[in-house]
Design an enzyme around this catalytic site. Structure first.
Site, PDB file in Angstrom:
ATOM      1  N   ARG A   1      26.981  44.048  30.288  1.00 42.53           N
ATOM      2  CA  ARG A   1      27.939  42.926  30.287  1.00 42.53           C
ATOM      3  C   ARG A   1      27.462  41.785  29.396  1.00 42.53           C
ATOM      4  NH1 ARG A   1      29.489  38.581  34.271  1.00 42.53           N
ATOM      5  NH2 ARG A   1      31.759  38.328  34.179  1.00 42.53           N
TER       6      ARG A   1
ATOM      7  N   ILE B   1      35.829  36.064  30.639  1.00 44.68           N
ATOM      8  CA  ILE B   1      35.524  37.446  31.009  1.00 44.68           C
ATOM      9  C   ILE B   1      35.647  37.474  32.529  1.00 44.68           C
ATOM     10  CG2 ILE B   1      33.014  36.958  31.032  1.00 44.68           C
ATOM     11  CD1 ILE B   1      32.513  39.893  30.296  1.00 44.68           C
ATOM     12  N   SER B   2      36.354  38.467  33.056  1.00 47.72           N
ATOM     13  CA  SER B   2      36.615  38.494  34.497  1.00 47.72           C
ATOM     14  C   SER B   2      35.323  38.693  35.282  1.00 47.72           C
ATOM     15  CB  SER B   2      37.573  39.631  34.844  1.00 47.72           C
ATOM     16  OG  SER B   2      38.794  39.459  34.170  1.00 47.72           O
ATOM     17  N   GLN B   3      35.369  38.230  36.538  1.00 50.79           N
ATOM     18  CA  GLN B   3      34.260  38.402  37.473  1.00 50.79           C
ATOM     19  C   GLN B   3      34.054  39.906  37.731  1.00 50.79           C
ATOM     20  OE1 GLN B   3      35.491  36.669  41.142  1.00 50.79           O
ATOM     21  NE2 GLN B   3      33.655  37.318  42.238  1.00 50.79           N
ATOM     22  N   PRO B   4      32.813  40.393  37.736  1.00 52.18           N
ATOM     23  CA  PRO B   4      32.582  41.828  37.980  1.00 52.18           C
ATOM     24  C   PRO B   4      33.260  42.352  39.250  1.00 52.18           C
ATOM     25  CG  PRO B   4      30.576  40.811  37.210  1.00 52.18           C
ATOM     26  CD  PRO B   4      31.564  39.699  37.382  1.00 52.18           C
TER      27      PRO B   4
END
Ligand code: SAH
Length: 215
Positions: free
Chosen positions: A33, A59-62
């Site tokens: 990431r 960037i989206s949260q995992p």
């Protein structure tokens, strides 16, 4: 800071938060990431948070990427793949990279043109080749490639876009955050003939889905 231990900690956290699909967890462990964010943010890449990627986007949260992927592929046999998935809101391409091994081909649409060559380069470095990227307004879907077994939307509209519903295959699923800037709910909508079954997954916070395109 990008070590195996740091990544393991993220996976432990996702498990505690309820992610169950081992193949999805393994994919998150293996995709670097930190390559999707600015070097200055690399040390925070394995925290379970959204991070800025420029252009007012994130960037989206995992956890959210894991939840959306798991919800989209639920019930898929071990070595099986969804045939075609449409992704709206490519952003930095992280969700695309996580999803890639579970799908034969991903069609991904992004409205900000500058983001696209970066995604192309990054994903080709990671040997993700089963995708087609397009600069367009994803609200209308991708009619020439429909129907899709799955559609995943990474930006939030106030209501479910009808064009996307109509591009779902029989049994196909749309995973999408619906709501306003301050309050959104992640929904999974499954097509059964001409009816659509809605399940509510979680409360989420995505950038708004905007109409039109930008350079
Ligand atoms: N999928 C990304 C998150 C992207 S953030 C990840 O893995 O981290 C949401 C993205 O949706 C932004 O890049 C934004 O430009 C894009 N977007 C917003 N409205 C859109 C639209 N109508 N069509 C296509 N992309 C859109």
């Amino acid at each position: 800071m990008t070590s195996a231990r740091t990544r393991d900690r993220l996976i432990d956290r996702l498990r505690v938060d309820g992610i169950k699909n081992e193949a999805v967890l393994e994919r998150i462990r293996n995709v670097p990431r930190h390559l999707f964010v600015d070097e200055a943010l690399a040390s925070r890449a394995y925290e379970d948070t959204a991070l800025p990627i420029g252009f007012g986007q994130t960037i989206s949260q995992p956890y959210i990427v894991a939840l959306m992927t798991e919800s989209l592929i639920e019930g898929l046999g071990a070595s099986k793949k969804l045939v075609k998935v449409l992704e709206v809101g490519t952003g930095c391409g992280y969700q695309t990279a996580i999803l890639a091994p579970f799908v034969q081909h991903i069609y991904s649409i992004e409205r900000i043109k500058t983001l696209i060559p970066r995604v192309r380069k990054r994903l080709s470095q990671l040997k993700v080749h089963n995708l087609t990227l397009r600069h367009a307004d994803g609200l209308r879907g991708w009619i020439s490639q429909a129907p899709f077994q799955g559609i995943i939307v990474a930006a939030s509209p106030p209501e479910v876009p009808q064009d996307l519903l109509h591009q779902l295959d029989e049994g196909g699923r749309l995973v999408i955050p619906i709501g306003t800037r301050s309050s959104q709910q992640l929904q999974r909508i499954t097509r059964r003939g001409n009816t659509f079954e809605t399940e509510e997954l979680d409360l989420v916070s995505f950038v708004p889905l905007l109409e039109g395109t930008e350079v």
